[in-house]
Each structure stands twice: as structure tokens, then as C-alpha cells.
Design an enzyme around this catalytic site. Structure first.
Site, PDB file in Angstrom:
ATOM      1  CE1 TYR A   1       6.315   7.264   0.076  1.00  8.94           C
ATOM      2  CE2 TYR A   1       5.185   9.179   0.937  1.00  8.94           C
ATOM      3  CZ  TYR A   1       5.237   7.827   0.749  1.00  8.94           C
ATOM      4  OH  TYR A   1       4.222   7.036   1.214  1.00  8.94           O
TER       5      TYR A   1
ATOM      6  CG  HIS B   1       0.349   2.601  -2.835  1.00  3.93           C
ATOM      7  ND1 HIS B   1       0.816   1.413  -2.331  1.00  3.93           N
ATOM      8  CD2 HIS B   1       1.294   3.539  -2.500  1.00  3.93           C
ATOM      9  CE1 HIS B   1       1.982   1.626  -1.726  1.00  3.93           C
ATOM     10  NE2 HIS B   1       2.298   2.905  -1.824  1.00  3.93           N
TER      11      HIS B   1
ATOM     12  NE  ARG C   1      -3.723   5.731  -1.217  1.00  5.55           N
ATOM     13  CZ  ARG C   1      -2.558   5.771  -0.558  1.00  5.55           C
ATOM     14  NH1 ARG C   1      -1.422   5.848  -1.212  1.00  5.55           N
ATOM     15  NH2 ARG C   1      -2.538   5.743   0.741  1.00  5.55           N
TER      16      ARG C   1
ATOM     17  CG  ASP D   1       2.949  -0.078   1.572  1.00  9.52           C
ATOM     18  OD1 ASP D   1       4.155   0.153   1.794  1.00  9.52           O
ATOM     19  OD2 ASP D   1       2.091   0.813   1.551  1.00  9.52           O
TER      20      ASP D   1
ATOM     21  CB  SER E   1       3.439   4.247   8.296  1.00  5.18           C
ATOM     22  OG  SER E   1       3.433   5.239   7.299  1.00  5.18           O
TER      23      SER E   1
HETATM   24 ZN    ZN Z   1       3.769   3.947  -0.841  1.00  6.19          ZN
END
Ligand code: ZN
Length: 395
Positions: free
Chosen positions: A131, A225, A228, A286, A290
């Protein structure tokens, strides 16, 4: 040596009619309406594909091969993936990556896991990074990872618009993207910057700013993503209108995520209305990452783990509900991904000379029946024939 697949309906992903396909070792040698081999050719594994659709093996460009997570402390670190988790999902090519945790997870560990899965029979690549920016690498910087390490084909997932990101400035993002671009050029790789989008209020703003303030091409950035949240998805549509590729994530639902989350099929419906085609759209799973939920104060409420199987489940339900045709649906996880990651013509299509990565679907319900990776049958009748080294029943 030889595998002859008879009487299947071929989607390359374009519809090619009823075809026989001859595989030799790990390649596709011949495609023809009728292939008969001489008796003296040696051992031939013949597969009857009558009543089956034959499509390219799936490419999942977002899998936490060694697990991810950890937002709730070490007990919420998610488990690593096993070979049959991927092959049962039709995935024959995978891109592994790190996520929020670049401390207890390392690039070296990710690299080793990718090597292990390759040895077990599928094709693997990895992204350098986690990240944060500055991010995680093998050699010390992303440029040299791209140039020197064959498996590294991009950088990610770098998080933006997320309370778990490094809160990067636009300058930090531009600097990283330029390293990725030059590394990709020197290493002859796609050199994409795969960017995790959270639920943050900035949405895609940082990427648009980076494009405005630099000479970097839009194809450098791959936001994922993006389904989302609906407002984020609307921004993603305008990113796509400018020529950028967007990546949807399977398994996202309004029930499990946010009330404005869009399931893959709902996102595809909106894209269909745009009438711009689906060439700039991909979907990934993904898997083994998590899936945490936080309350409005940022407290962790619950945590789940992503599954590779969800990728085809989401695509399949879009086909069954008539949102997209089979060729379009399959392209989202084969040809489009291969094009983006510069893996064509080796991967993502069924053509002479391409890798023998195939999925046979039951024509009645589109369920995965047989999976072939690099010429080897990994799944038959929906059951794994080949298992990973430490999977139950393997040793
Ligand atoms: Zn991600």
C-alpha cells in the site's frame, strides 16, 4: 505430449464455431473443425468437449498469493493461497501482490510463492510494492525490480483514497509512476501502476491530478476496486472515456460492503449503457486479501477473506442475466487483461502458438468443468486432478 480436444464450441474469446484443438506440450499447435491424428503418433490424451464451451484460461491480476490483511492485528492476517484454489476457479495465470501489510509480508516471500505456483503448473507474475510509498521491493527500488526480475511486471497495489494508505501527495504518485514507466520500458514489461482505491472522499482525484501535472500516459495507471462505491465508479467511467483501463473487483456487494457498492454485473450494466464497449475493462478477484469493514469512526467491525472462485461466479451471473455476451464476459478476465499486461499473444487468447491454457465450461450452466494450464489437465469434472505440494491428498 499430445492432447486433442474434440468437438467443443470455441470462444477465442471470439466465437469460432465447433473446433478441435491440438495441444503439444504447453502450446496450441492446431485449431481446425476436424483433426485426426495418425495411429503411430504416440500417446494422445483425447478430451471429448462435446456440449462444452472452450475459452482461454483466466488471468487474475490481483491475488494476495501469500495472504494479506492484518487490519485487526496478527490474528487477522489472511492465509496464503493453494494451487487448486486457483485452478478450480479457472485461473491459469495469476499476478500476486502485497497489500496493507508490507512489514510482516515481504516481496521475497511473494516471489518465492509465485515460483512455487509456477512449479506446480500455472503461470505467475508479481507486482512490486505494498500500500505504502516509498514502497516494498526486492532490489531496493521499483525501477530495478522491473528491469532485473522476470516475474515483476508492474507495481502495486499502491493505496490512495483510503485511511490505510500512506496519504501520498500527487508528487509522490508521479515520481513512483515515472519510475514504473521507465522500469517497464527498460525491462520490456507492461510497467503498470496498479492502484488500490479505498472509500476515501478523494476518489480518483489524485490520479487525474497526476495525469494533468505530468507527461505520463493514462495507460500507466490501473485503478482497481472501482466498483466499491457508485460515485467512485462514475469517476472511473470518465477515466475510461479518456482511454484508461479500469479494474473491477469480484465479490463486492451492497450487502457486504457499502450501500452504494456495485456488484460486477451492476457495474457492467452501467458500462453497457455508456455504449463505449468493454475493451478497457478488466475484473480481478482480490483473492486471499482481507475484506474488512470499518464503522464511521474507523473502527474495524468485521473481516472476511476474498476468494478466487468469486471471479468466475460474478462473471457467470452477468452472462446468465444477459448483461454481457459470453465472448465479452470472458474477455474481461482473459484478452483484456493480457493486453493490459502485455502478455498477448502468449496469454489471454486461444490461437496457434499461444500457451495451452484453456477452460472448458458446461454449455448448460457455464460452470467450470475442465481446466488446462500449460497443456496439463489440472481440473476434470470440476475436481482438481493436480494439487499443490502441501495440499491435502497431494503427498
Ligand atoms: Zn486492494
Amino acid at each position: 505430449m499430445y492432447t486433442l480436444i474434440k468437438d467443443g464450441e470455441l470462444y477465442s474469446p471470439d466465437y469460432m464455431g465447433k473446433q478441435d484443438i491440438l495441444l503439444v506440450f504447453d502450446k496450441i499447435l492446431k485449431i481446425s473443425p476436424k483433426i485426426d491424428l495418425p495411429d503411430n503418433i504416440g500417446e494422445v490424451n483425447e478430451i471429448n468437449a462435446s456440449g462444452k464451451y472452450i475459452v482461454p484460461g483466466f488471468i487474475d491480476q490481483h491475488v494476495h498469493l501469500i495472504g494479506g490483511g492484518g487490519e485487526g492485528g496478527p490474528v487477522t492476517r489472511t492465509p496464503e493461497i493453494m494451487l487448486s484454489d486457483l485452478t478450480m476457479a479457472g485461473v491459469t495465470t495469476v499476478v500476486g501482490l502485497l497489500g496493507v501489510d508490507g512489514i510482516t509480508r515481504s516481496m521475497n516471500e511473494l516471489f518465492a510463492k509465485a515460483k512455487a505456483l509456477e512449479f506446480e503448473g500455472i503461470t505467475t507474475y508479481i507486482y512490486s510494492g505494498a500500500y505504502e510509498i516509498p514502497t516494498r521491493t526486492i532490489t531496493g527500488n521499483v525501477r530495478s525490480d522491473l528491469v532485473l526480475i522476470d516475474k515483476v511486471i508492474g507495481v502495486g497495489e499502491i493505496a490512495i483514497s483510503d485511511h490505510r494508505s500512506a496519504q501520498p501527495t500527487v508528487e509522490m504518485l508521479i515520481k513512483l509512476a515515472s519510475e514504473v514507466r521507465v522500469g517497464g520500458m527498460l525491462g520490456s514489461k507492461a510497467g503498470v501502476l496498479h492502484i488500490h482505491l479505498g472509500e476515501g472522499k478523494q476518489g480518483l482525484k489524485l490520479i487525474f491530478e497526476a495525469l494533468n501535472k505530468s507527461d505520463l500516459p493514462i495507460t500507466q495507471f490501473v485503478p482497481t476496486h472501482v466498483n466499491r462505491l457508485e460515485p467512485l465508479f462514475r469517476e472511473a467511467i470518465s477515466f475510461m472515456r479518456s482511454g484508461g483501463v479500469i479494474d473491477l473487483t469480484s465479490g463486492i456487494t451492497p450487502e457486504n460492503d457499502s450501500p452504494s457498492s456495485l456488484e460486477v454485473k451492476e457495474a457492467l450494466k452501467i458500462i453497457a449503457k455508456e455504449n463505449k464497449g468493454f475493451d478497457l475493462v478488466t475484473v480481478s478477484s482480490d483473492s486471499n486479501g482481507s475484506l474488512p469493514s470499518f464503522d464511521s469512526l474507523g473502527n474495524l467491525v468485521k473481516i472476511d477473506v476474498g476468494s478466487a472462485k468469486q471471479l468466475w461466479e460474478d462473471i457467470r451471473s452477468a452472462i446468465i442475466e444477459g448483461v454481457v455476451t459470453l465472448p465479452t464476459a470472458v474477455s474481461l478476465i482473459t484478452r483484456n487483461v493480457a493486453r493490459l499486461l502485455r502478455l498477448t499473444p502468449k496469454k489471454g487468447i486461444i490461437a496457434i502458438g499461444s500457451d495451452a491454457d484453456l477452460v472448458l465450461l458446461n454449455s448448460i450452466d457455464f460452470k467450470i468443468d475442465t481446466v488446462i494450464a500449460k497443456g496439463k489437465v489440472m481440473v476434470t469434472d470440476g475436481i482438481p486432478k493436480v494439487k499443490g505440494y502441501f495440499e491435502k491428498g497431494a503427498i
